[in-house]
Motif scaffolding. Structure first.
Motif, PDB file in Angstrom:
ATOM      1  N   THR A  54     -19.920 -20.572  12.065  1.00  0.00           N
ATOM      2  CA  THR A  54     -18.956 -21.647  11.862  1.00  0.00           C
ATOM      3  C   THR A  54     -19.190 -22.725  12.915  1.00  0.00           C
ATOM      4  OG1 THR A  54     -17.268 -20.279  10.829  1.00  0.00           O
ATOM      5  CG2 THR A  54     -16.484 -22.199  12.029  1.00  0.00           C
ATOM      6  N   VAL A  55     -18.953 -23.969  12.545  1.00  0.00           N
ATOM      7  CA  VAL A  55     -19.093 -25.094  13.465  1.00  0.00           C
ATOM      8  C   VAL A  55     -17.716 -25.548  13.933  1.00  0.00           C
ATOM      9  CG1 VAL A  55     -19.895 -27.468  13.727  1.00  0.00           C
ATOM     10  CG2 VAL A  55     -21.227 -25.857  12.371  1.00  0.00           C
ATOM     11  N   LEU A  56     -17.555 -25.654  15.241  1.00  0.00           N
ATOM     12  CA  LEU A  56     -16.308 -26.156  15.834  1.00  0.00           C
ATOM     13  C   LEU A  56     -16.570 -27.549  16.372  1.00  0.00           C
ATOM     14  CD1 LEU A  56     -15.130 -22.998  17.816  1.00  0.00           C
ATOM     15  CD2 LEU A  56     -14.691 -23.609  15.422  1.00  0.00           C
ATOM     16  N   ASP A  57     -15.785 -28.510  15.918  1.00  0.00           N
ATOM     17  CA  ASP A  57     -16.014 -29.922  16.183  1.00  0.00           C
ATOM     18  C   ASP A  57     -14.955 -30.437  17.151  1.00  0.00           C
ATOM     19  OD1 ASP A  57     -16.975 -32.476  15.954  1.00  0.00           O
ATOM     20  OD2 ASP A  57     -16.818 -32.588  13.783  1.00  0.00           O
ATOM     21  N   GLY A  58     -15.295 -30.586  18.426  1.00  0.00           N
ATOM     22  CA  GLY A  58     -14.355 -31.155  19.384  1.00  0.00           C
ATOM     23  C   GLY A  58     -13.940 -30.205  20.487  1.00  0.00           C
ATOM     24  N   LEU A  59     -13.529 -30.770  21.598  1.00  0.00           N
ATOM     25  CA  LEU A  59     -13.170 -29.992  22.787  1.00  0.00           C
ATOM     26  C   LEU A  59     -12.005 -29.051  22.541  1.00  0.00           C
ATOM     27  CD1 LEU A  59     -13.577 -32.780  25.476  1.00  0.00           C
ATOM     28  CD2 LEU A  59     -14.608 -30.497  25.658  1.00  0.00           C
ATOM     29  N   HIS A  60     -11.000 -29.520  21.791  1.00  0.00           N
ATOM     30  CA  HIS A  60      -9.811 -28.687  21.593  1.00  0.00           C
ATOM     31  C   HIS A  60     -10.154 -27.405  20.834  1.00  0.00           C
ATOM     32  CE1 HIS A  60      -5.627 -27.591  20.984  1.00  0.00           C
ATOM     33  NE2 HIS A  60      -5.893 -27.427  19.705  1.00  0.00           N
ATOM     34  N   LEU A  61     -10.901 -27.525  19.750  1.00  0.00           N
ATOM     35  CA  LEU A  61     -11.258 -26.339  18.973  1.00  0.00           C
ATOM     36  C   LEU A  61     -12.139 -25.392  19.782  1.00  0.00           C
ATOM     37  CD1 LEU A  61     -11.987 -27.610  15.346  1.00  0.00           C
ATOM     38  CD2 LEU A  61     -10.144 -26.102  16.095  1.00  0.00           C
ATOM     39  N   VAL A  62     -13.093 -25.952  20.506  1.00  0.00           N
ATOM     40  CA  VAL A  62     -13.992 -25.107  21.301  1.00  0.00           C
ATOM     41  C   VAL A  62     -13.202 -24.364  22.377  1.00  0.00           C
ATOM     42  CG1 VAL A  62     -15.965 -25.100  22.869  1.00  0.00           C
ATOM     43  CG2 VAL A  62     -16.008 -26.538  20.816  1.00  0.00           C
ATOM     44  N   SER A  63     -12.313 -25.062  23.058  1.00  0.00           N
ATOM     45  CA  SER A  63     -11.501 -24.420  24.105  1.00  0.00           C
ATOM     46  C   SER A  63     -10.577 -23.359  23.521  1.00  0.00           C
ATOM     47  CB  SER A  63     -10.684 -25.476  24.855  1.00  0.00           C
ATOM     48  OG  SER A  63     -11.527 -26.376  25.544  1.00  0.00           O
ATOM     49  N   SER A  64      -9.989 -23.656  22.356  1.00  0.00           N
ATOM     50  CA  SER A  64      -9.103 -22.681  21.707  1.00  0.00           C
ATOM     51  C   SER A  64      -9.864 -21.416  21.342  1.00  0.00           C
ATOM     52  CB  SER A  64      -8.468 -23.298  20.450  1.00  0.00           C
ATOM     53  OG  SER A  64      -7.639 -24.383  20.787  1.00  0.00           O
ATOM     54  N   TYR A  65     -11.073 -21.575  20.881  1.00  0.00           N
ATOM     55  CA  TYR A  65     -11.889 -20.404  20.535  1.00  0.00           C
ATOM     56  C   TYR A  65     -12.213 -19.592  21.788  1.00  0.00           C
ATOM     57  CZ  TYR A  65     -15.657 -17.618  18.503  1.00  0.00           C
ATOM     58  OH  TYR A  65     -16.446 -16.575  18.082  1.00  0.00           O
ATOM     59  N   LEU A  66     -12.616 -20.245  22.861  1.00  0.00           N
ATOM     60  CA  LEU A  66     -12.925 -19.531  24.108  1.00  0.00           C
ATOM     61  C   LEU A  66     -11.697 -18.811  24.659  1.00  0.00           C
ATOM     62  CD1 LEU A  66     -15.209 -22.169  25.864  1.00  0.00           C
ATOM     63  CD2 LEU A  66     -15.912 -19.912  25.031  1.00  0.00           C
ATOM     64  N   ASP A  67     -10.513 -19.365  24.409  1.00  0.00           N
ATOM     65  CA  ASP A  67      -9.278 -18.739  24.888  1.00  0.00           C
ATOM     66  C   ASP A  67      -9.052 -17.354  24.271  1.00  0.00           C
ATOM     67  OD1 ASP A  67      -8.692 -20.883  26.507  1.00  0.00           O
ATOM     68  OD2 ASP A  67      -7.281 -21.809  25.112  1.00  0.00           O
ATOM     69  N   THR A  68      -9.683 -17.089  23.130  1.00  0.00           N
ATOM     70  CA  THR A  68      -9.541 -15.775  22.494  1.00  0.00           C
ATOM     71  C   THR A  68     -10.400 -14.710  23.187  1.00  0.00           C
ATOM     72  OG1 THR A  68     -11.380 -16.041  20.899  1.00  0.00           O
ATOM     73  CG2 THR A  68      -9.213 -16.937  20.284  1.00  0.00           C
ATOM     74  N   GLY A  69     -11.294 -15.137  24.076  1.00  0.00           N
ATOM     75  CA  GLY A  69     -12.193 -14.192  24.737  1.00  0.00           C
ATOM     76  C   GLY A  69     -13.537 -14.046  24.059  1.00  0.00           C
TER      77      GLY A  69
END
Length: 271
Positions: free
Chosen positions: A31-46
């Motif tokens: 999946t492609v995540l477009d933008g800082l917010h989505l990328v950071s939210s994904y990393l927040d899941t571990g």
């Protein structure tokens, strides 16, 4: 990090396929995540990124520097701005784009709150409904065949990171789910004479909230399988609501009823 400037670079070609083709995303499980917010939210899941791409003009910015200080970034690259613009679905291209493994789904609970989407085709509606479901504390989202791909870039952008707090199930057999479900299923339908309205329903117990296609609504067989079919009263001169708006109203009517019970000191909804 070396800056990539050629559209013929193998990484750029791979990213273009993932960014613009649902078939490629489904086949690869990426999946492609477009933008800082989505990328950071994904990393927040571990979870970890597979690949991180940074726009050349944003590489020295404070927000990107904060992101680069995090763990689990995968292989990081800088892309020329014109390449990022070709990959991004935003009017103003994102500072970063990431490739991640599409999260796996688990079977939906037969006694938790569920949002069921039947042939909801507009990606913006689907993403907004996912966001509202997460905000309302629902746990599972089931999407039947014909619903917009839940992990498409447009749905992800509308979801604003809500995808990562829910269990999302594609290609769900809604009829089979409803037969096994132990809560109440509520189908949102167009208002007709004698049709119950949403605000008269008990939405405190586990609920499977069912929302159908923007034009035709829920399939007849699926609507008939619901515990109750209810409409949202509309005293104004409008025939129907946007699917995302209708879903948000229903989801937060569930929240309102449960908060009322909680504040009154009575036993509320058990999850």
């Amino acid at each position: 990090m070396k800056t990539i400037r050629s559209k013929d670079n193998p990484l750029v070609k791979e990213l273009a396929g993932l960014a613009h083709s649902a078939r490629v995303r489904k086949k690869s499980g990426l999946t492609v995540l477009d933008g800082l917010h989505l990328v950071s939210s994904y990393l927040d899941t571990g979870a970890a990124l597979e690949t991180l791409c940074i726009a050349e003009s944003a590489a020295g910015g404070a927000e990107v520097a904060t992101l680069l200080a995090r763990d689990r970034l995968g292989a990081a690259h800088v892309l020329a701005d014109n390449l990022m613009a070709a990959l991004s679905g935003l009017d103003s291209p994102a500072a970063v784009i990431a490739v991640v493994r599409t999260p796996l789904s688990r079977p939906a609970s037969d006694r938790a709150d569920v949002l069921l989407l039947d042939n909801v085709q507009d990606p913006g509606n689907v993403g907004s409904l996912i966001r509202s479901a997460a905000a309302a504390g629902f746990q599972d989202v089931l999407a039947t065949h014909g619903t917009a791909f839940l992990w498409s870039p447009k749905v992800l952008r509308a979801g604003q990171g809500a995808h990562f707090s829910l269990n999302l199930i594609e290609g769900a057999d809604a009829q089979a789910f409803l037969m096994a479900y132990r809560g109440r299923s509520v189908a949102l339908v167009a208002g007709q004479e004698g049709q119950p309205n949403l605000y008269g329903q008990d939405l405190r117990s586990p609920i499977a909230l069912m929302i159908g296609n923007e034009g035709t609504g829920l399939g007849p067989a699926l609507a008939a399988a619901a515990t109750v079919r209810a409409h949202i009263p509309m005293p104004g001169r409008i025939e129907s609501l946007n699917a995302a708006a209708a879903g948000a109203i229903a989801l937060f009517e569930c929240v309102r009823q449960r908060m009322t019970i909680s504040s009154s000191g009575k036993q509320g909804h058990r999850r």
